[in-house]
Write a protein that holds these residues in place. Structure first.
Motif, PDB file in Angstrom:
ATOM      1  N   TRP A 186       0.824  -1.204   0.000  1.00 39.55           N
ATOM      2  CA  TRP A 186       0.000   0.000   0.000  1.00 39.55           C
ATOM      3  C   TRP A 186       0.861   1.257   0.000  1.00 39.55           C
ATOM      4  CZ3 TRP A 186      -4.615   1.781  -1.013  1.00 39.55           C
ATOM      5  CH2 TRP A 186      -5.039   2.990  -0.461  1.00 39.55           C
ATOM      6  N   GLN A 187       1.885   1.289   0.830  1.00 42.49           N
ATOM      7  CA  GLN A 187       2.762   2.447   0.878  1.00 42.49           C
ATOM      8  C   GLN A 187       3.510   2.625  -0.443  1.00 42.49           C
ATOM      9  OE1 GLN A 187       2.755   4.710   3.174  1.00 42.49           O
ATOM     10  NE2 GLN A 187       1.330   3.580   4.498  1.00 42.49           N
ATOM     11  N   GLU A 188       3.876   1.520  -1.081  1.00 40.98           N
ATOM     12  CA  GLU A 188       4.541   1.607  -2.373  1.00 40.98           C
ATOM     13  C   GLU A 188       3.595   2.169  -3.433  1.00 40.98           C
ATOM     14  OE1 GLU A 188       7.912   0.740  -5.062  1.00 40.98           O
ATOM     15  OE2 GLU A 188       7.596   1.291  -2.966  1.00 40.98           O
ATOM     16  N   LEU A 189       2.339   1.753  -3.413  1.00 43.41           N
ATOM     17  CA  LEU A 189       1.359   2.290  -4.359  1.00 43.41           C
ATOM     18  C   LEU A 189       1.145   3.788  -4.132  1.00 43.41           C
ATOM     19  CD1 LEU A 189      -1.335  -0.536  -4.476  1.00 43.41           C
ATOM     20  CD2 LEU A 189       0.200   0.160  -6.321  1.00 43.41           C
ATOM     21  N   LEU A 190       1.163   4.219  -2.875  1.00 43.70           N
ATOM     22  CA  LEU A 190       0.988   5.642  -2.593  1.00 43.70           C
ATOM     23  C   LEU A 190       2.137   6.466  -3.168  1.00 43.70           C
ATOM     24  CD1 LEU A 190      -0.330   5.797   1.103  1.00 43.70           C
ATOM     25  CD2 LEU A 190      -1.620   6.122  -1.015  1.00 43.70           C
ATOM     26  N   ILE A 191       3.364   6.009  -2.973  1.00 45.86           N
ATOM     27  CA  ILE A 191       4.483   6.786  -3.484  1.00 45.86           C
ATOM     28  C   ILE A 191       4.506   6.753  -5.011  1.00 45.86           C
ATOM     29  CG2 ILE A 191       6.123   4.858  -3.278  1.00 45.86           C
ATOM     30  CD1 ILE A 191       6.884   8.618  -2.916  1.00 45.86           C
ATOM     31  N   SER A 233       1.175  16.063  -0.462  1.00 48.10           N
ATOM     32  CA  SER A 233       2.235  15.556   0.414  1.00 48.10           C
ATOM     33  C   SER A 233       1.875  14.222   1.050  1.00 48.10           C
ATOM     34  CB  SER A 233       2.509  16.572   1.530  1.00 48.10           C
ATOM     35  OG  SER A 233       1.337  16.821   2.276  1.00 48.10           O
ATOM     36  N   SER A 234       0.935  13.468   0.449  1.00 51.43           N
ATOM     37  CA  SER A 234       0.421  12.275   1.114  1.00 51.43           C
ATOM     38  C   SER A 234       1.435  11.146   1.224  1.00 51.43           C
ATOM     39  CB  SER A 234      -0.819  11.751   0.377  1.00 51.43           C
ATOM     40  OG  SER A 234      -0.492  11.363  -0.936  1.00 51.43           O
ATOM     41  N   ALA A 235       2.365  11.044   0.285  1.00 49.11           N
ATOM     42  CA  ALA A 235       3.308   9.926   0.310  1.00 49.11           C
ATOM     43  C   ALA A 235       4.637  10.298   0.946  1.00 49.11           C
ATOM     44  CB  ALA A 235       3.544   9.408  -1.105  1.00 49.11           C
ATOM     45  N   VAL A 236       4.716  11.459   1.570  1.00 48.79           N
ATOM     46  CA  VAL A 236       5.994  11.903   2.121  1.00 48.79           C
ATOM     47  C   VAL A 236       6.092  11.600   3.612  1.00 48.79           C
ATOM     48  CG1 VAL A 236       7.639  13.814   2.064  1.00 48.79           C
ATOM     49  CG2 VAL A 236       5.776  13.766   0.461  1.00 48.79           C
ATOM     50  N   VAL A 237       5.015  11.137   4.204  1.00 48.68           N
ATOM     51  CA  VAL A 237       5.051  10.833   5.628  1.00 48.68           C
ATOM     52  C   VAL A 237       5.916   9.625   5.918  1.00 48.68           C
ATOM     53  CG1 VAL A 237       2.827  11.887   6.111  1.00 48.68           C
ATOM     54  CG2 VAL A 237       2.911   9.524   5.356  1.00 48.68           C
ATOM     55  N   ARG A 240       9.747   9.497   2.022  1.00 51.07           N
ATOM     56  CA  ARG A 240       9.993   9.276   0.606  1.00 51.07           C
ATOM     57  C   ARG A 240      10.196  10.592  -0.142  1.00 51.07           C
ATOM     58  NH1 ARG A 240       8.205   3.914  -0.150  1.00 51.07           N
ATOM     59  NH2 ARG A 240       9.319   3.946  -2.123  1.00 51.07           N
ATOM     60  N   LEU A 241      10.431  11.667   0.606  1.00 53.81           N
ATOM     61  CA  LEU A 241      10.590  12.982  -0.009  1.00 53.81           C
ATOM     62  C   LEU A 241      11.764  13.010  -0.978  1.00 53.81           C
ATOM     63  CD1 LEU A 241       9.904  15.979  -0.265  1.00 53.81           C
ATOM     64  CD2 LEU A 241      11.276  16.395   1.789  1.00 53.81           C
ATOM     65  N   THR A 242      12.895  12.442  -0.568  1.00 57.11           N
ATOM     66  CA  THR A 242      14.092  12.452  -1.410  1.00 57.11           C
ATOM     67  C   THR A 242      13.837  11.748  -2.734  1.00 57.11           C
ATOM     68  OG1 THR A 242      15.507  12.460   0.550  1.00 57.11           O
ATOM     69  CG2 THR A 242      16.510  11.785  -1.530  1.00 57.11           C
ATOM     70  N   GLU A 243      13.129  10.629  -2.682  1.00 57.00           N
ATOM     71  CA  GLU A 243      12.834   9.884  -3.907  1.00 57.00           C
ATOM     72  C   GLU A 243      12.007  10.713  -4.876  1.00 57.00           C
ATOM     73  OE1 GLU A 243      10.803   5.642  -5.328  1.00 57.00           O
ATOM     74  OE2 GLU A 243      10.843   6.208  -3.210  1.00 57.00           O
ATOM     75  N   ARG A 244      11.021  11.430  -4.365  1.00 57.93           N
ATOM     76  CA  ARG A 244      10.175  12.250  -5.236  1.00 57.93           C
ATOM     77  C   ARG A 244      10.954  13.407  -5.858  1.00 57.93           C
ATOM     78  NH1 ARG A 244       4.517  13.773  -2.565  1.00 57.93           N
ATOM     79  NH2 ARG A 244       4.415  14.915  -4.542  1.00 57.93           N
TER      80      ARG A 244
END
Length: 280
Positions: A186-191, A233-237, A240-244
């Motif tokens: 689920w977290q992978e799908l969000l990012i 900013s939903s997937a940064v919690v 994963r900010l650096t990846e984006r």
């Protein structure tokens, strides 16, 4: 025989989940593999339960006697799924009513619902035709140029109907939270959802501005969105900010387009329905 079918489906669903692991491959391959593994396991179990429901508790299948035990398990599983869907739909409608009670506001030529709070927040909330919600804090935090790129990111979520599709993915997540790696998938799908929206927006605006806006919003954002919400900013919690940001600045990354591979997973998941004609 029905119990054997259920156990076989469950064993296969669990085994497939253990084949997945997070990777740093190109977006399309990550999306297809992650979405396929996420969907296959719950749908295989669900299709097996539906097949047993269609065949009923009485009769024979390949000379094996059937009974009420496996039938009750299948009906119970489907009943829980229906209950979760109804409950999720009711919560979603309540959220939409709250959103539609908010005043409308013109933001850079885009109609949005204004959320009176100091925390920067922007999101698409709804189903097929979501509402754009922007907080007063975001309007005060970003200048017009950065606000434009954030609005383009949210337009990407509307373009891909992310709120609609992730509502149903969230339902499957709750229904089969007991399966291995459900939360990791689920977290992978969000990012991946956010990477797709970032890339779509970056093809239309300056990606550097988008990265700067992301840093500004995430540094002050405190809201954790639900399945009905596609937020900037939903997937940064999950750190994963650096990846984006790296994906935004990587011009070699190809355009995120899905292929037919997830449909192959869906076709494999409905195989249990093929045994229904053999029941008599």
């Amino acid at each position: 025989m029905h119990l054997v079918l259920l156990m076989l489906a469950l064993s296969t669903a669990i085994a497939v989940r253990f084949t997945w692991k997070a990777s740093s491959e190109q977006w399309t391959r990550r999306w297809n593999w992650t979405l396929g593994v996420f969907l296959f396991s719950p749908l295989l179990v669900m299709m097996s339960a539906i097949a047993i429901l269609c065949m009923g508790p009485k009769g024979q299948m390949v000379r094996w006697w059937e009974g009420w035990g496996s039938y009750a398990i299948a009906v119970g599983f489907l009943a829980v799924g229906l209950g979760l869907a109804v409950n999720g739909g009711q919560d979603a409608l309540r959220s939409l009513r709250r959103v539609r009670d908010m005043p409308q506001h013109d933001v850079q030529g885009v109609s949005a619902r204004l959320l009176a709070q100091p925390t920067p927040f922007v999101a698409q909330i709804g189903f097929w035709q979501p509402e754009l919600v922007i907080s007063q804090g975001l309007l005060e935090t970003l200048d017009p140029r950065h606000l434009d790129v954030v609005l383009m990111h949210e337009e990407a979520h509307a373009h891909y109907r992310d709120t609609f599709w992730f509502f149903w993915l969230g339902w499957l997540r709750r229904l089969t939270a007991w399966l291995p790696q459900t939360e990791a998938l689920w977290q992978e799908l969000l990012i991946l959802r956010e990477l797709r929206a970032d890339r779509w927006a970056a093809q239309r605006v300056d990606p550097l501005l988008l990265a700067e806006a992301l840093l500004s919003v995430v540094s002050a954002s405190q809201i954790e969105p639900d399945d009905l919400c596609a937020a900037f900013s939903s997937a940064v919690v999950k750190n994963r900010l650096t990846e984006r940001i790296e994906a935004l600045l990587d011009e070699s990354e190809s355009s995120p387009e899905s292929s037919f591979m997830p449909w192959l997973w869906l076709l494999m998941a409905v195989v249990p329905m093929a045994i229904v004609p053999f029941h008599f």
